[in-house]
Design a protein around this motif. Structure first.
Motif, PDB file in Angstrom:
ATOM      1  N   GLY A  83       0.787  -1.220   0.000  1.00  0.00           N
ATOM      2  CA  GLY A  83       0.000   0.000   0.000  1.00  0.00           C
ATOM      3  C   GLY A  83       0.814   1.261   0.000  1.00  0.00           C
ATOM      4  O   GLY A  83       0.292   2.344   0.230  1.00  0.00           O
ATOM      5  N   GLU A  84       2.091   1.176  -0.244  1.00  0.00           N
ATOM      6  CA  GLU A  84       2.919   2.366  -0.324  1.00  0.00           C
ATOM      7  C   GLU A  84       3.907   2.181  -1.471  1.00  0.00           C
ATOM      8  O   GLU A  84       4.046   1.100  -2.016  1.00  0.00           O
ATOM      9  CB  GLU A  84       3.700   2.590   0.977  1.00  0.00           C
ATOM     10  N   THR A  85       4.582   3.267  -1.844  1.00  0.00           N
ATOM     11  CA  THR A  85       5.627   3.155  -2.851  1.00  0.00           C
ATOM     12  C   THR A  85       6.788   2.388  -2.252  1.00  0.00           C
ATOM     13  O   THR A  85       7.324   2.777  -1.215  1.00  0.00           O
ATOM     14  CB  THR A  85       6.104   4.549  -3.298  1.00  0.00           C
ATOM     15  N   LEU A  86       7.152   1.302  -2.873  1.00  0.00           N
ATOM     16  CA  LEU A  86       8.171   0.434  -2.289  1.00  0.00           C
ATOM     17  C   LEU A  86       9.572   0.979  -2.539  1.00  0.00           C
ATOM     18  O   LEU A  86       9.974   1.198  -3.677  1.00  0.00           O
ATOM     19  CB  LEU A  86       8.071  -0.969  -2.873  1.00  0.00           C
ATOM     20  N   PRO A  87      10.310   1.218  -1.468  1.00  0.00           N
ATOM     21  CA  PRO A  87      11.706   1.605  -1.631  1.00  0.00           C
ATOM     22  C   PRO A  87      12.563   0.366  -1.805  1.00  0.00           C
ATOM     23  O   PRO A  87      12.075  -0.753  -1.742  1.00  0.00           O
ATOM     24  CB  PRO A  87      12.015   2.273  -0.286  1.00  0.00           C
ATOM     25  N   ARG A  88      13.854   0.557  -2.021  1.00  0.00           N
ATOM     26  CA  ARG A  88      14.775  -0.574  -1.978  1.00  0.00           C
ATOM     27  C   ARG A  88      14.737  -1.158  -0.569  1.00  0.00           C
ATOM     28  O   ARG A  88      14.842  -0.439   0.424  1.00  0.00           O
ATOM     29  CB  ARG A  88      16.199  -0.104  -2.313  1.00  0.00           C
ATOM     30  N   ILE A  89      14.558  -2.461  -0.458  1.00  0.00           N
ATOM     31  CA  ILE A  89      14.450  -3.085   0.858  1.00  0.00           C
ATOM     32  C   ILE A  89      15.812  -3.056   1.541  1.00  0.00           C
ATOM     33  O   ILE A  89      16.772  -3.624   1.048  1.00  0.00           O
ATOM     34  CB  ILE A  89      13.931  -4.523   0.735  1.00  0.00           C
ATOM     35  N   ASP A  90      15.903  -2.385   2.663  1.00  0.00           N
ATOM     36  CA  ASP A  90      17.164  -2.189   3.360  1.00  0.00           C
ATOM     37  C   ASP A  90      16.934  -2.426   4.843  1.00  0.00           C
ATOM     38  O   ASP A  90      16.345  -1.607   5.531  1.00  0.00           O
ATOM     39  CB  ASP A  90      17.675  -0.764   3.112  1.00  0.00           C
ATOM     40  N   ASP A 119      -1.446  -5.351  -5.192  1.00  0.00           N
ATOM     41  CA  ASP A 119      -0.588  -4.422  -5.914  1.00  0.00           C
ATOM     42  C   ASP A 119       0.893  -4.659  -5.667  1.00  0.00           C
ATOM     43  O   ASP A 119       1.727  -4.393  -6.533  1.00  0.00           O
ATOM     44  CB  ASP A 119      -0.962  -2.968  -5.554  1.00  0.00           C
ATOM     45  N   GLN A 120       1.266  -5.186  -4.481  1.00  0.00           N
ATOM     46  CA  GLN A 120       2.679  -5.200  -4.142  1.00  0.00           C
ATOM     47  C   GLN A 120       3.195  -6.500  -3.523  1.00  0.00           C
ATOM     48  O   GLN A 120       4.397  -6.622  -3.288  1.00  0.00           O
ATOM     49  CB  GLN A 120       2.976  -4.048  -3.163  1.00  0.00           C
ATOM     50  N   ALA A 121       2.328  -7.458  -3.230  1.00  0.00           N
ATOM     51  CA  ALA A 121       2.777  -8.663  -2.523  1.00  0.00           C
ATOM     52  C   ALA A 121       3.876  -9.388  -3.293  1.00  0.00           C
ATOM     53  O   ALA A 121       4.879  -9.826  -2.702  1.00  0.00           O
ATOM     54  CB  ALA A 121       1.598  -9.595  -2.264  1.00  0.00           C
ATOM     55  N   ARG A 122       3.708  -9.550  -4.594  1.00  0.00           N
ATOM     56  CA  ARG A 122       4.716 -10.281  -5.387  1.00  0.00           C
ATOM     57  C   ARG A 122       6.058  -9.560  -5.356  1.00  0.00           C
ATOM     58  O   ARG A 122       7.117 -10.182  -5.217  1.00  0.00           O
ATOM     59  CB  ARG A 122       4.232 -10.435  -6.827  1.00  0.00           C
ATOM     60  N   THR A 123       6.007  -8.231  -5.482  1.00  0.00           N
ATOM     61  CA  THR A 123       7.248  -7.449  -5.461  1.00  0.00           C
ATOM     62  C   THR A 123       7.933  -7.556  -4.105  1.00  0.00           C
ATOM     63  O   THR A 123       9.159  -7.710  -4.018  1.00  0.00           O
ATOM     64  CB  THR A 123       6.951  -5.974  -5.779  1.00  0.00           C
ATOM     65  N   LEU A 124       7.132  -7.474  -3.037  1.00  0.00           N
ATOM     66  CA  LEU A 124       7.690  -7.630  -1.695  1.00  0.00           C
ATOM     67  C   LEU A 124       8.331  -9.000  -1.519  1.00  0.00           C
ATOM     68  O   LEU A 124       9.442  -9.118  -0.995  1.00  0.00           O
ATOM     69  CB  LEU A 124       6.590  -7.432  -0.653  1.00  0.00           C
ATOM     70  N   GLU A 126       9.496 -11.053  -3.752  1.00  0.00           N
ATOM     71  CA  GLU A 126      10.724 -11.166  -4.537  1.00  0.00           C
ATOM     72  C   GLU A 126      11.869 -10.418  -3.859  1.00  0.00           C
ATOM     73  O   GLU A 126      13.010 -10.888  -3.827  1.00  0.00           O
ATOM     74  CB  GLU A 126      10.489 -10.610  -5.946  1.00  0.00           C
ATOM     75  N   GLY A 127      11.558  -9.243  -3.300  1.00  0.00           N
ATOM     76  CA  GLY A 127      12.587  -8.481  -2.600  1.00  0.00           C
ATOM     77  C   GLY A 127      13.085  -9.194  -1.357  1.00  0.00           C
ATOM     78  O   GLY A 127      14.297  -9.222  -1.082  1.00  0.00           O
ATOM     79  N   TYR A 128      12.161  -9.777  -0.615  1.00  0.00           N
ATOM     80  CA  TYR A 128      12.570 -10.510   0.589  1.00  0.00           C
ATOM     81  C   TYR A 128      13.403 -11.744   0.234  1.00  0.00           C
ATOM     82  O   TYR A 128      14.378 -12.058   0.913  1.00  0.00           O
ATOM     83  CB  TYR A 128      11.339 -10.922   1.394  1.00  0.00           C
ATOM     84  N   ALA A 129      12.993 -12.443  -0.819  1.00  0.00           N
ATOM     85  CA  ALA A 129      13.761 -13.613  -1.238  1.00  0.00           C
ATOM     86  C   ALA A 129      15.173 -13.203  -1.648  1.00  0.00           C
ATOM     87  O   ALA A 129      16.155 -13.874  -1.302  1.00  0.00           O
ATOM     88  CB  ALA A 129      13.049 -14.317  -2.394  1.00  0.00           C
ATOM     89  N   ALA A 130      15.290 -12.085  -2.362  1.00  0.00           N
ATOM     90  CA  ALA A 130      16.607 -11.601  -2.767  1.00  0.00           C
ATOM     91  C   ALA A 130      17.438 -11.166  -1.565  1.00  0.00           C
ATOM     92  O   ALA A 130      18.674 -11.206  -1.604  1.00  0.00           O
ATOM     93  CB  ALA A 130      16.450 -10.439  -3.746  1.00  0.00           C
ATOM     94  N   ALA A 131      16.741 -10.742  -0.488  1.00  0.00           N
ATOM     95  CA  ALA A 131      17.447 -10.304   0.723  1.00  0.00           C
ATOM     96  C   ALA A 131      17.811 -11.469   1.628  1.00  0.00           C
ATOM     97  O   ALA A 131      18.395 -11.259   2.700  1.00  0.00           O
ATOM     98  CB  ALA A 131      16.589  -9.303   1.486  1.00  0.00           C
ATOM     99  N   GLY A 132      17.450 -12.698   1.238  1.00  0.00           N
ATOM    100  CA  GLY A 132      17.887 -13.855   1.987  1.00  0.00           C
ATOM    101  C   GLY A 132      16.823 -14.615   2.737  1.00  0.00           C
ATOM    102  O   GLY A 132      17.132 -15.575   3.451  1.00  0.00           O
ATOM    103  N   VAL A 133      15.549 -14.231   2.597  1.00  0.00           N
ATOM    104  CA  VAL A 133      14.474 -14.967   3.271  1.00  0.00           C
ATOM    105  C   VAL A 133      14.188 -16.242   2.465  1.00  0.00           C
ATOM    106  O   VAL A 133      13.852 -16.156   1.287  1.00  0.00           O
ATOM    107  CB  VAL A 133      13.194 -14.119   3.379  1.00  0.00           C
ATOM    108  N   PRO A 134      14.315 -17.425   3.063  1.00  0.00           N
ATOM    109  CA  PRO A 134      14.051 -18.672   2.325  1.00  0.00           C
ATOM    110  C   PRO A 134      12.591 -18.737   1.865  1.00  0.00           C
ATOM    111  O   PRO A 134      11.686 -18.245   2.549  1.00  0.00           O
ATOM    112  CB  PRO A 134      14.345 -19.766   3.360  1.00  0.00           C
TER     113      PRO A 134
END
Length: 236
Positions: A83-90, A119-124, A126-134
């Motif tokens: 529900g917000e503009t997604l920043p780079r996950i940091d 709107d954003q679940a898939r993007t989130l 993918e970002g979490y998986a790239a950040a190391g979440v199995p």
């Protein structure tokens, strides 16, 4: 119902309300009612000015915002709403919804991380998986269109995973409605609101209009309307 809500939400924006009052003023001029027209125009300008001030915007925010706990409780899952503009996950700057959810998972507050929102679940995810979440620790609800569906669909996924206690991550302004919606679905909620990033308004002159203050006022008015509708429909 969603279309009606979207239309009503637009009408809660002070700029739209001022525009409608301006149209009324023009109609009154055409009908040769100058005094009423002047009053309508004056009210439109005054409301737009007041709604654009940090003093009013922050006061409205404070009636809705949930405080962030210093030490969240352990839970079965972390639920992050889109529900917000997604920043780079940091994870090193966990102020947004995305960053806070990742930081909670990395700090071991819950073994599962569920993301919700069409709107954003898939993007989130993918970002979490790239950040190391199995992938086995991720749950994705990519079909929810609103907070009610976030709660309903997430509750189903949580039950299937044997999770009943969650840390709920959303904006501070949205937290009251979101938490009430999840509790309505039988989920035990510990709110962990993300920052709404309004520090600039705290330092700005309180009664001088600002665009970001107007945006915040509009968000608060929309949220107030949504709270009323959700209680009316039994969703929260």
């Amino acid at each position: 119902m969603i279309e009606v809500m979207d239309m009503a939400a637009r009408l809660t924006h002070p700029a739209v309300q001022a525009l409608l009052l301006g149209i009324v003023s023009l109609v009154l001029v055409v009908r040769r009612r100058p005094m009423a027209a002047a009053w309508s125009g004056a009210v439109a300008l005054a409301w737009l000015w007041v709604a654009s001030t940090p003093a009013v915007a922050l006061a409205l925010r404070d009636t809705l915002a949930a405080p962030a706990p210093d030490h969240p409780a352990r839970a079965d899952a972390i639920v992050v709403l889109g529900g917000e503009t997604l920043p780079r996950i940091d994870w090193s700057q966990p102020t947004t919804r995305a960053g806070k959810g990742l930081a909670l998972w990395r700090d071991g507050y819950a073994p599962l991380l569920l993301v919700s929102g069409r709107d954003q679940a898939r993007t989130l995810a993918e970002g979490y998986a790239a950040a190391g979440v199995p992938m086995q620790d991720l749950r994705v609800d990519g079909s929810s269109r609103n907070t009610h569906e976030n709660a309903r669909n997430s509750a189903t996924l949580l039950a299937a995973s044997g999770a009943s206690d969650i840390l709920l991550v959303t904006s501070a302004i949205h937290m009251r409605r979101a938490a009430a919606s999840f509790r309505k679905e039988g989920v035990n909620v510990s709110p962990v609101p993300a920052s709404d990033a309004h520090a600039v308004l705290l330092l700005a002159p309180r009664w001088l209009p600002r665009r970001d203050a107007l945006t915040l006022t509009a968000r608060c008015l929309r949220e107030r309307l949504a709270l009323w509708v959700y209680h009316l429909r039994g969703w929260a």
